[in-house]
Design an enzyme around this catalytic site. Structure first.
Site, PDB file in Angstrom:
ATOM      1  N   ASP A 133       0.851  -1.197   0.000  1.00 45.85           N
ATOM      2  CA  ASP A 133       0.000   0.000   0.000  1.00 45.85           C
ATOM      3  C   ASP A 133       0.881   1.238   0.000  1.00 45.85           C
ATOM      4  OD1 ASP A 133       0.818  -0.241   2.684  1.00 45.85           O
ATOM      5  OD2 ASP A 133      -1.065   0.544   3.469  1.00 45.85           O
ATOM      6  N   PHE A 184       6.660   1.642  -4.128  1.00 47.57           N
ATOM      7  CA  PHE A 184       8.051   1.814  -3.701  1.00 47.57           C
ATOM      8  C   PHE A 184       8.624   3.183  -4.030  1.00 47.57           C
ATOM      9  CE2 PHE A 184       7.653  -2.829  -4.058  1.00 47.57           C
ATOM     10  CZ  PHE A 184       8.081  -3.212  -2.802  1.00 47.57           C
ATOM     11  N   HIS A 197      11.099  -9.621   1.122  1.00 46.51           N
ATOM     12  CA  HIS A 197      10.843  -8.199   0.918  1.00 46.51           C
ATOM     13  C   HIS A 197      12.134  -7.403   1.137  1.00 46.51           C
ATOM     14  CE1 HIS A 197       8.978  -4.227   1.498  1.00 46.51           C
ATOM     15  NE2 HIS A 197       7.936  -4.733   0.857  1.00 46.51           N
TER      16      HIS A 197
END
Length: 216
Positions: free
Chosen positions: A58, A71, A180
């Protein structure tokens, strides 16, 4: 073509409910990104030009950061920690100089769809719009990209993005996944993954223009 796709989705009952809830949020709370920037990822990277899909979660939730690209953060803001790690891996992989800002517009313009699965957020409350319904829309986007035969690379960083693997079934495409890039998890499999060189190797192999990941 994104306009036609999005206009078609907007006519669906689920999207009408999203619109109602989101507009109510914008009227009564501080929501990011600015209303006009919600669909920036699609404005900057047309459907027929998509070569790489990087899936985020998000938007950034502090003032003047989010502008509709996963990002990416507007110039003038500190580079967020996850993006710092993306730059670090990019430098180690391709020797790209580490830039002094976090705006990834140049990637989008070359065919990198920077797609958050949730497109809005309340100020200072990450994942606050998780239940608004955006996932249904962005899942549909991923399915449509999967159905398109033009070879693409789907980049899945972290568990949230990896959940979208089930929509990517077309053998024309390449799936790259790792932990991640967050400081909490980058060391597990993101660092050293050399995803950026793998992206360009795949694109070149499939007669598609590689991405210049250099950010000036």
């Amino acid at each position: 073509m994104w306009k036609e796709i999005i206009d078609r989705e907007k006519k669906q009952p689920y999207f009408k409910e999203i619109t109602k809830r989101v507009l109510d949020e914008y009227r009564n709370k501080t929501i990011y990104p600015p209303l006009d920037d919600i669909f920036n990822a699609f404005k900057l990277c047309e459907y027929d030009n998509v070569k790489v899909v990087i899936i985020g979660q998000d938007p950034y939730h502090n003032v003047n950061q989010a502008h509709g690209l996963a990002f990416s953060v507007k110039k003038g803001n500190p580079v967020p920690p996850s993006l710092k790690n993306i730059y670090k891996e990019l430098h180690e992989d391709l020797g790209v100089p580490i830039p002094n800002h976090g705006e990834l517009t140049s990637w989008a313009q070359q065919g990198v769809l920077l797609l958050n699965t949730i497109l809005t957020v309340e100020a200072h409350k990450p994942l606050s719009h998780k239940l608004i319904g955006w996932d249904q829309f962005t899942d549909r986007i991923i399915q449509l990209l999967n159905d398109d035969p033009a070879p693409k690379v789907f980049v899945l960083w972290g568990n949230n993005a990896k959940q979208k693997r089930r929509f990517i079934t077309n053998p024309n495409h390449l799936i790259l996944s790792s932990s991640h890039p967050s400081p909490l998890s980058a060391r597990y499999s993101f660092f050293g993954s050399r995803m950026f060189s793998k992206i360009n190797q795949f694109l070149i192999k499939n007669q598609r223009e590689p991405i210049d990941f250099t950010i000036t």
